[in-house]
Design an enzyme around this catalytic site. Structure first.
Site, PDB file in Angstrom:
ATOM      1  N   ALA A  11       0.840  -1.210   0.000  1.00  0.00           N
ATOM      2  CA  ALA A  11       0.000   0.000   0.000  1.00  0.00           C
ATOM      3  C   ALA A  11       0.869   1.252   0.000  1.00  0.00           C
ATOM      4  CB  ALA A  11      -0.922  -0.022   1.219  1.00  0.00           C
ATOM      5  N   ARG A  21       4.100  10.380  -9.452  1.00  0.00           N
ATOM      6  CA  ARG A  21       3.713  10.473 -10.867  1.00  0.00           C
ATOM      7  C   ARG A  21       2.838  11.706 -11.100  1.00  0.00           C
ATOM      8  NH1 ARG A  21       2.920   7.240 -15.680  1.00  0.00           N
ATOM      9  NH2 ARG A  21       4.490   5.898 -14.798  1.00  0.00           N
ATOM     10  N   ALA A  33      10.165   0.359   8.613  1.00  0.00           N
ATOM     11  CA  ALA A  33      10.914  -0.178   9.764  1.00  0.00           C
ATOM     12  C   ALA A  33      11.901  -1.279   9.364  1.00  0.00           C
ATOM     13  CB  ALA A  33       9.926  -0.698  10.803  1.00  0.00           C
ATOM     14  N   CYS A  42       3.382 -12.606   0.851  1.00  0.00           N
ATOM     15  CA  CYS A  42       2.694 -13.729   0.193  1.00  0.00           C
ATOM     16  C   CYS A  42       3.697 -14.766  -0.319  1.00  0.00           C
ATOM     17  CB  CYS A  42       1.872 -13.235  -0.999  1.00  0.00           C
ATOM     18  SG  CYS A  42       0.982 -11.722  -0.676  1.00  0.00           S
ATOM     19  N   ASP A 275      -3.640  -3.186   4.725  1.00  0.00           N
ATOM     20  CA  ASP A 275      -4.107  -4.094   5.785  1.00  0.00           C
ATOM     21  C   ASP A 275      -4.451  -3.408   7.105  1.00  0.00           C
ATOM     22  OD1 ASP A 275      -3.606  -6.132   4.020  1.00  0.00           O
ATOM     23  OD2 ASP A 275      -2.223  -7.209   5.317  1.00  0.00           O
ATOM     24  N   ALA A 293      -3.545  -8.795  -0.392  1.00  0.00           N
ATOM     25  CA  ALA A 293      -2.572  -8.010  -1.148  1.00  0.00           C
ATOM     26  C   ALA A 293      -3.172  -7.199  -2.304  1.00  0.00           C
ATOM     27  CB  ALA A 293      -1.492  -8.933  -1.684  1.00  0.00           C
ATOM     28  N   ASN A 297      -2.792  -3.087  -2.580  1.00  0.00           N
ATOM     29  CA  ASN A 297      -2.158  -2.345  -3.679  1.00  0.00           C
ATOM     30  C   ASN A 297      -3.092  -1.280  -4.232  1.00  0.00           C
ATOM     31  OD1 ASN A 297       0.628  -3.341  -4.728  1.00  0.00           O
ATOM     32  ND2 ASN A 297      -0.425  -5.196  -4.076  1.00  0.00           N
ATOM     33  N   TRP A 424     -20.501 -27.906 -19.688  1.00  0.00           N
ATOM     34  CA  TRP A 424     -21.308 -27.254 -18.656  1.00  0.00           C
ATOM     35  C   TRP A 424     -20.366 -26.919 -17.509  1.00  0.00           C
ATOM     36  CZ3 TRP A 424     -26.370 -25.786 -19.028  1.00  0.00           C
ATOM     37  CH2 TRP A 424     -27.082 -26.301 -20.118  1.00  0.00           C
TER      38      TRP A 424
HETATM   39  C1  LIG Z   1       2.782 -15.553   4.752  1.00  0.00           C
HETATM   40  C2  LIG Z   1       1.787 -14.623   4.098  1.00  0.00           C
HETATM   41  C3  LIG Z   1       1.190 -15.016   2.922  1.00  0.00           C
HETATM   42  C4  LIG Z   1       0.269 -14.182   2.318  1.00  0.00           C
HETATM   43  N1  LIG Z   1      -0.303 -14.603   1.142  1.00  0.00           N
HETATM   44  C5  LIG Z   1      -1.196 -13.810   0.526  1.00  0.00           C
HETATM   45  C6  LIG Z   1      -1.762 -14.201  -0.716  1.00  0.00           C
HETATM   46  O1  LIG Z   1      -1.460 -15.275  -1.257  1.00  0.00           O
HETATM   47  N2  LIG Z   1      -2.669 -13.373  -1.291  1.00  0.00           N
HETATM   48  C7  LIG Z   1      -3.030 -12.183  -0.724  1.00  0.00           C
HETATM   49  O2  LIG Z   1      -3.862 -11.466  -1.293  1.00  0.00           O
HETATM   50  N3  LIG Z   1      -2.479 -11.764   0.443  1.00  0.00           N
HETATM   51  C8  LIG Z   1      -1.573 -12.546   1.074  1.00  0.00           C
HETATM   52  N4  LIG Z   1      -0.994 -12.113   2.250  1.00  0.00           N
HETATM   53  C9  LIG Z   1      -1.372 -10.798   2.778  1.00  0.00           C
HETATM   54  C10 LIG Z   1      -0.568  -9.682   2.081  1.00  0.00           C
HETATM   55  O3  LIG Z   1       0.794  -9.925   2.265  1.00  0.00           O
HETATM   56  C11 LIG Z   1      -0.960  -8.335   2.670  1.00  0.00           C
HETATM   57  O4  LIG Z   1      -2.333  -8.127   2.409  1.00  0.00           O
HETATM   58  C12 LIG Z   1      -0.173  -7.177   2.077  1.00  0.00           C
HETATM   59  O5  LIG Z   1       1.204  -7.339   2.296  1.00  0.00           O
HETATM   60  C13 LIG Z   1      -0.628  -5.879   2.739  1.00  0.00           C
HETATM   61  O6  LIG Z   1       0.148  -4.812   2.310  1.00  0.00           O
HETATM   62  P1  LIG Z   1       0.307  -3.539   3.259  1.00  0.00           P
HETATM   63  O7  LIG Z   1       1.163  -2.570   2.521  1.00  0.00           O
HETATM   64  O8  LIG Z   1      -1.021  -3.083   3.737  1.00  0.00           O
HETATM   65  O9  LIG Z   1       1.046  -4.079   4.554  1.00  0.00           O
HETATM   66  P2  LIG Z   1       2.478  -4.751   4.687  1.00  0.00           P
HETATM   67  O10 LIG Z   1       2.885  -5.435   3.452  1.00  0.00           O
HETATM   68  O11 LIG Z   1       2.427  -5.523   5.954  1.00  0.00           O
HETATM   69  O12 LIG Z   1       3.442  -3.489   4.898  1.00  0.00           O
HETATM   70  C14 LIG Z   1       3.377  -2.702   6.031  1.00  0.00           C
HETATM   71  C15 LIG Z   1       4.769  -2.179   6.301  1.00  0.00           C
HETATM   72  O13 LIG Z   1       4.718  -1.212   7.342  1.00  0.00           O
HETATM   73  C16 LIG Z   1       5.907  -1.301   8.081  1.00  0.00           C
HETATM   74  N5  LIG Z   1       5.674  -0.651   9.374  1.00  0.00           N
HETATM   75  C17 LIG Z   1       4.751  -1.012  10.300  1.00  0.00           C
HETATM   76  N6  LIG Z   1       4.805  -0.151  11.337  1.00  0.00           N
HETATM   77  C18 LIG Z   1       5.758   0.766  11.038  1.00  0.00           C
HETATM   78  C19 LIG Z   1       6.272   1.903  11.704  1.00  0.00           C
HETATM   79  N7  LIG Z   1       5.814   2.278  12.889  1.00  0.00           N
HETATM   80  N8  LIG Z   1       7.257   2.629  11.113  1.00  0.00           N
HETATM   81  C20 LIG Z   1       7.732   2.259   9.892  1.00  0.00           C
HETATM   82  N9  LIG Z   1       7.288   1.182   9.218  1.00  0.00           N
HETATM   83  C21 LIG Z   1       6.312   0.450   9.783  1.00  0.00           C
HETATM   84  C22 LIG Z   1       6.159  -2.802   8.164  1.00  0.00           C
HETATM   85  O14 LIG Z   1       7.518  -3.062   8.428  1.00  0.00           O
HETATM   86  C23 LIG Z   1       5.723  -3.263   6.781  1.00  0.00           C
HETATM   87  O15 LIG Z   1       6.805  -3.309   5.895  1.00  0.00           O
HETATM   88  C24 LIG Z   1      -0.059 -12.930   2.897  1.00  0.00           C
HETATM   89  C25 LIG Z   1       0.542 -12.535   4.088  1.00  0.00           C
HETATM   90  C26 LIG Z   1       1.466 -13.369   4.695  1.00  0.00           C
HETATM   91  C27 LIG Z   1       2.117 -12.931   5.997  1.00  0.00           C
END
Ligand SMILES: Cc1cc2nc3c(=O)[nH]c(=O)nc-3n(C[C@H](O)[C@H](O)[C@H](O)COP(=O)(O)OP(=O)(O)OC[C@H]3O[C@@H](n4cnc5c(N)ncnc54)[C@H](O)[C@@H]3O)c2cc1C
Length: 441
Positions: A11, A21, A33, A42, A275, A293, A297, A424
């Site tokens: 995100a 952009r 972090a 994922c 998330d 995920a 995005n 079907w």
């Molecule tokens: C093992 C696993 C498998 C998965 N498989 C799937 C799948 O097959 N299909 C699917 O749709 N989804 C899947 N997911 C879920 C998917 O990974 C998440 O929905 C997606 O990563 C969410 O993106 P995000 O940017 O919201 O959060 P994240 O990707 O969690 O990114 C959040 C970021 O914020 C950072 N952060 C948090 N607090 C702070 C702070 N105070 N200061 C600085 N940085 C901070 C963290 O370090 C992290 O990098 C899976 C998740 C896991 C754990």
């Protein structure tokens, strides 16, 4: 203008890219972090299983790409420890610094929801959260003889699959009656039967203690004790909302950050995406928390567009999902029957078991597909397990997005090709079965 983004996951980086952009001259800072950005948790099960060698391969782009090609000021190893009106305090290498913002995006994702014992309570006990956890799990798994996976949501299933590919002995402890608790029993039981052939699957069992002296030795449940030298907790996730709370942002009933359809929080100038944020469930039209995920995005894209001055509405998500256990594909779009009933719908459902291909191309493979509809004919959800699941879930997702009814499912022209599908289609047969239950001729 100065934009601060907290979190460099899907995100956060989608938003940062969009803002740069649309507003190339703006100062866009991302504080992350961990050491990685645009990482894909994922991919963790595939890294553990050995399909992916390096953690860098789990990142869509590296830090230098975002800095040099997109002009985003990405700061890794930088944790935001405080957020207030117009400022954030960032901790990096033991030093703290303050940065100002005109727009703030919270994209902090989730963290593993732990049992009372917690993650890393003992050496050999792990949660599956960030990609950095993956290295520890993979190394520990290679040495382990007895692996216990706690929880069998999609994360648990994928970790079991990874451990089996490493030829490990696995015990799964699940407090529900079948794996994938959000799915209905027709799909859950099919998966359970497949899992029971290869792992010890302990359903309706609750973990009480994880014990050991210097490192983990056993898992104690309300029904027994299991030897373990690696325990992986796959007991769900919870949204990271502490910084949003510090800012005074409203938290929704789900526990995630409340957002409007433009992904604004209740605090002026502060957006939330991915998330950590709530959105709308497209099927129910109600607020929901959908930590996946693809929505993360798109939420990043929409929040970034709106921060940059556009007016883009985020319609919500269907919670469409796919997973697999060895050769068995499993997927779901919209609501299961139990979710629909819980949401207050009066429902009918049909479950079909169909050949995966034309009958003259025999291979014994089948697909089990369940469709759930409201009494007025609107389809609420589709779940399936077997072969050829993903294309049905893709098709169902597109139709559910448009609020389709059973006749729309019946008349949609799903293509036929003997090696790939029966004439079907299971989606069509399920819709036709629902005609009878709904009194449609
Ligand atoms: C093992 C696993 C498998 C998965 N498989 C799937 C799948 O097959 N299909 C699917 O749709 N989804 C899947 N997911 C879920 C998917 O990974 C998440 O929905 C997606 O990563 C969410 O993106 P995000 O940017 O919201 O959060 P994240 O990707 O969690 O990114 C959040 C970021 O914020 C950072 N952060 C948090 N607090 C702070 C702070 N105070 N200061 C600085 N940085 C901070 C963290 O370090 C992290 O990098 C899976 C998740 C896991 C754990």
């Amino acid at each position: 203008l100065r934009v601060v983004i907290i979190g460099g996951g899907a995100a956060g980086m989608a938003a940062a890219s969009r803002i740069k952009r649309l507003q190339p001259k703006w100062d866009v800072k991302v504080f992350e972090a961990s050491r990685y950005v645009s990482h894909a948790p994922c991919g963790i099960p595939f890294h553990v299983a050995g399909y992916v060698e390096s953690l860098d391969d789990l990142c869509a782009y590296d830090v230098s790409f975002f800095r040099e090609d997109r002009g985003i000021d990405v700061r890794i190893g930088s944790r935001v420890v405080e957020a207030g009106d117009g400022y954030v305090i960032v901790e990096r290498n033991g030093e703290v610094e303050e940065h100002g913002w005109d727009h703030l995006l919270i994209a902090t994702g989730t963290r593993p929801a732990t049992l009372s014992a917690g993650c890393r309570v003992l050496e050999g006990v792990m949660c599956v959260g960030s990609i950095e956890d993956s290295v520890y799990i993979r190394d520990a798994a290679k040495k382990a003889k007895n692996i216990v996976i706690v929880g069998s949501g999609y994360l648990g299933i994928e970790m079991v699959d990874a451990m089996l590919r490493l030829h490990k002995k696995v015990t799964v402890i699940e407090m529900g009656s079948h794996p994938l608790p959000e799915y209905d029993v027709e799909i859950g039981e099919l998966l359970k039967r497949n899992m029971e052939k290869l792992v010890e699957f302990r359903a309706n069992e609750r973990v009480l203690e994880i014990e050991g002296r210097d490192r983990v030795e056993r898992v104690v449940t309300d029904k027994g004790e299991y030897k373990a030298d690696l325990v992986v907790l796959c007991t769900g996730v919870e949204p990271n909302v502490e910084l949003a709370k510090q800012l005074g942002a409203k938290i929704g009933d789900s526990g995630a950050i409340w957002t409007d359809e433009y992904l604004r929080t209740s605090v002026d100038g502060v957006f939330a995406a991915g998330d950590c944020a709530e959105t709308t469930n497209i099927v129910t039209g109600r607020s929901d928390w959908i930590p996946l995920a693809a929505p993360a995005n798109k939420m990043g894209y929409v929040a970034g567009s709106n921060i940059a001055g556009m007016n883009v509405r985020y319609p919500g998500s269907l919670k469409s999902q796919l997973t697999s256990f060895l050769d068995l594909e499993i997927g779901k779009a919209g609501l299961s029957e139990k979710e629909a009933v819980k949401a207050g719908y009066d429902v009918v459902s049909a479950t079909v078991i169909s050949r995966a291909r034309a009958k003259y191309i025999p291979d014994g493979k089948s697909i089990t597909l369940k469709m759930v509809a409201e009494r007025n004919g609107r389809v609420l959800g589709v779940q399936a397990a077997g072969v050829g699941v993903s294309k049905r879930i893709y098709g169902a997702s597109a139709l559910l997005y448009k609020g389709a009814n059973v006749e729309d499912f019946f008349f949609t022209d799903f293509p036929f090709y003997p090696p790939k599908s029966p004439v079907w289609d299971p989606l069509v047969i399920a819709a036709r079965n629902l005609f009878r239950k709904l009194g449609i001729k």
